[in-house]
Design a protein around this motif. Sequence first.
Motif, mmCIF file in Angstrom:
data_model
loop_
_atom_site.group_PDB
_atom_site.id
_atom_site.type_symbol
_atom_site.label_atom_id
_atom_site.label_comp_id
_atom_site.label_asym_id
_atom_site.label_seq_id
_atom_site.Cartn_x
_atom_site.Cartn_y
_atom_site.Cartn_z
ATOM 1 N N PHE A 118 0.853 -1.188 0.000
ATOM 2 C CA PHE A 118 0.000 0.000 0.000
ATOM 3 C C PHE A 118 0.888 1.237 0.000
ATOM 4 O O PHE A 118 1.684 1.438 0.920
ATOM 5 C CB PHE A 118 -0.914 0.018 1.223
ATOM 6 C CG PHE A 118 -2.036 1.019 1.121
ATOM 7 C CD1 PHE A 118 -3.289 0.624 0.677
ATOM 8 C CD2 PHE A 118 -1.838 2.353 1.439
ATOM 9 C CE1 PHE A 118 -4.329 1.541 0.567
ATOM 10 C CE2 PHE A 118 -2.857 3.280 1.327
ATOM 11 C CZ PHE A 118 -4.111 2.873 0.887
ATOM 12 N N PRO A 119 0.757 2.091 -1.018
ATOM 13 C CA PRO A 119 1.669 3.244 -1.145
ATOM 14 C C PRO A 119 1.570 4.221 0.022
ATOM 15 O O PRO A 119 0.476 4.646 0.408
ATOM 16 C CB PRO A 119 1.207 3.908 -2.450
ATOM 17 C CG PRO A 119 0.465 2.832 -3.198
ATOM 18 C CD PRO A 119 -0.198 2.007 -2.145
ATOM 19 N N VAL A 138 -9.875 5.429 -2.459
ATOM 20 C CA VAL A 138 -8.747 4.648 -2.962
ATOM 21 C C VAL A 138 -9.310 3.482 -3.760
ATOM 22 O O VAL A 138 -10.106 2.692 -3.240
ATOM 23 C CB VAL A 138 -7.851 4.132 -1.823
ATOM 24 C CG1 VAL A 138 -6.703 3.293 -2.396
ATOM 25 C CG2 VAL A 138 -7.312 5.284 -0.992
ATOM 26 N N VAL A 139 -8.899 3.392 -5.029
ATOM 27 C CA VAL A 139 -9.328 2.292 -5.887
ATOM 28 C C VAL A 139 -8.197 1.264 -5.928
ATOM 29 O O VAL A 139 -7.083 1.574 -6.347
ATOM 30 C CB VAL A 139 -9.660 2.778 -7.306
ATOM 31 C CG1 VAL A 139 -10.108 1.597 -8.170
ATOM 32 C CG2 VAL A 139 -10.731 3.856 -7.271
ATOM 33 N N THR A 140 -8.502 0.052 -5.468
ATOM 34 C CA THR A 140 -7.511 -1.015 -5.434
ATOM 35 C C THR A 140 -7.849 -2.052 -6.490
ATOM 36 O O THR A 140 -8.984 -2.553 -6.528
ATOM 37 C CB THR A 140 -7.477 -1.681 -4.043
ATOM 38 O OG1 THR A 140 -7.199 -0.701 -3.056
ATOM 39 C CG2 THR A 140 -6.416 -2.775 -3.994
ATOM 40 N N GLY A 145 -3.066 -5.556 -7.645
ATOM 41 C CA GLY A 145 -2.588 -4.938 -6.413
ATOM 42 C C GLY A 145 -2.161 -3.494 -6.555
ATOM 43 O O GLY A 145 -1.429 -2.983 -5.705
ATOM 44 N N THR A 146 -2.616 -2.814 -7.589
ATOM 45 C CA THR A 146 -2.273 -1.402 -7.773
ATOM 46 C C THR A 146 -3.319 -0.519 -7.122
ATOM 47 O O THR A 146 -4.432 -0.965 -6.808
ATOM 48 C CB THR A 146 -2.171 -1.059 -9.264
ATOM 49 O OG1 THR A 146 -3.415 -1.377 -9.906
ATOM 50 C CG2 THR A 146 -1.041 -1.850 -9.918
ATOM 51 N N ARG A 172 -12.186 -4.137 -9.158
ATOM 52 C CA ARG A 172 -11.813 -2.905 -8.469
ATOM 53 C C ARG A 172 -12.586 -2.766 -7.152
ATOM 54 O O ARG A 172 -13.820 -2.848 -7.134
ATOM 55 C CB ARG A 172 -12.084 -1.687 -9.346
ATOM 56 C CG ARG A 172 -11.233 -1.609 -10.606
ATOM 57 C CD ARG A 172 -11.673 -0.427 -11.457
ATOM 58 N NE ARG A 172 -13.062 -0.573 -11.901
ATOM 59 C CZ ARG A 172 -13.826 0.426 -12.322
ATOM 60 N NH1 ARG A 172 -13.342 1.660 -12.342
ATOM 61 N NH2 ARG A 172 -15.063 0.196 -12.723
ATOM 62 N N PHE A 173 -11.842 -2.559 -6.073
ATOM 63 C CA PHE A 173 -12.449 -2.265 -4.781
ATOM 64 C C PHE A 173 -12.277 -0.776 -4.503
ATOM 65 O O PHE A 173 -11.156 -0.249 -4.555
ATOM 66 C CB PHE A 173 -11.811 -3.071 -3.656
ATOM 67 C CG PHE A 173 -12.312 -2.683 -2.285
ATOM 68 C CD1 PHE A 173 -13.589 -3.020 -1.877
ATOM 69 C CD2 PHE A 173 -11.508 -1.948 -1.422
ATOM 70 C CE1 PHE A 173 -14.066 -2.638 -0.623
ATOM 71 C CE2 PHE A 173 -11.969 -1.569 -0.170
ATOM 72 C CZ PHE A 173 -13.252 -1.919 0.230
#
Length: 331
Positions: A118-119, A138-140, A145-146, A172-173
């Motif tokens: 996680f950045p 935040v779109v994961t 995993g981006t 996409r979450f």
Amino acid sequence: MPFDPAVAADPAFDAVGEWALSWHRGGVGAVLVTVIDTWGSAPRPVGSQLVVSGKGEIIGSVSGGCVEGAVVTEALELLEAPAFKILEFGVSDDTAFAVGLACGGTIRVLLEPVGAVFPVEILAEVITARAARRPTGVVTDLVHGTHDLVGPSAFPDRFAADRSGIEADGQRFVSVHMPPARLLVIGAVHIAQAFLPMARLAGFNVTLIDPRGAFASDTRFPGEIIGDDWPDAALLAHGLDGRTGVITLTHDAKLDDPALITALRSDAFYIGALGSTRTHAKRVARLQEAGLSSDQIARLHAPVGLDIRAQSPAEIAVSILAQVIQVMRRP
């Protein structure tokens, strides 16, 4: 980043992100854990988070009982070998209580080591935006995993409903991070003495405003945030956005009316005023004379609170809080 555990202990303060960043920057290590999906009954909604430190400490919750225990074990392993991981917990009605689920159901949780997965810059921006009362998301990508940082315009329906979830593509979450909901209460009266602690326990940031020092004292309201400015000036200083509610309790037009005029011209999600039906009729006439439109006045909840035949100050406080929550959660 210095962090005060006493502040984080306040139930109205969602400190998961702050702790995650603090532990990461302090070299302890941190893993963010997020509920991304539920089926059946689950005690925590999608989007709920906890963070696990490299020492096994946790802040937040994704369920309860053994679910948290299993998550901590997996998180500590991920700190040793950083990776992006999704876990699923499913139980029957017979065993649900033992693992912290209210009854039979399934939850999926996403585990992401801060920094390695996680950045850090995205986590820091989410924290900064919340402090500035700016909604962020935040779109994961659950396949690769981006992560991408987005604003309300990217997913307007999700932001309007404050609802995190997986998009229809299944990949996409979207994690929605809204500013903390807050309530500005005008009037240091007996109802406020009951209402303020209730509202904080329900997760609201609460500020009491009353220029009358004899009423708004630390003795009568120990530990509460109290402002002694005139109500309309205090509201303007705080700023009234779509995550702020205003409640007037003084029963004094000199204090209540300036606050209501300011609030009714704002984006506040809830505005309520104490007083009988007869009192409210006189209030409406004054608000009309002040230049407010019928649509603006119609936003006012008065008499304040749900009609539960409340009598005591505590019962009235319950009715007000219930109505605030009802309005906030209404689609």
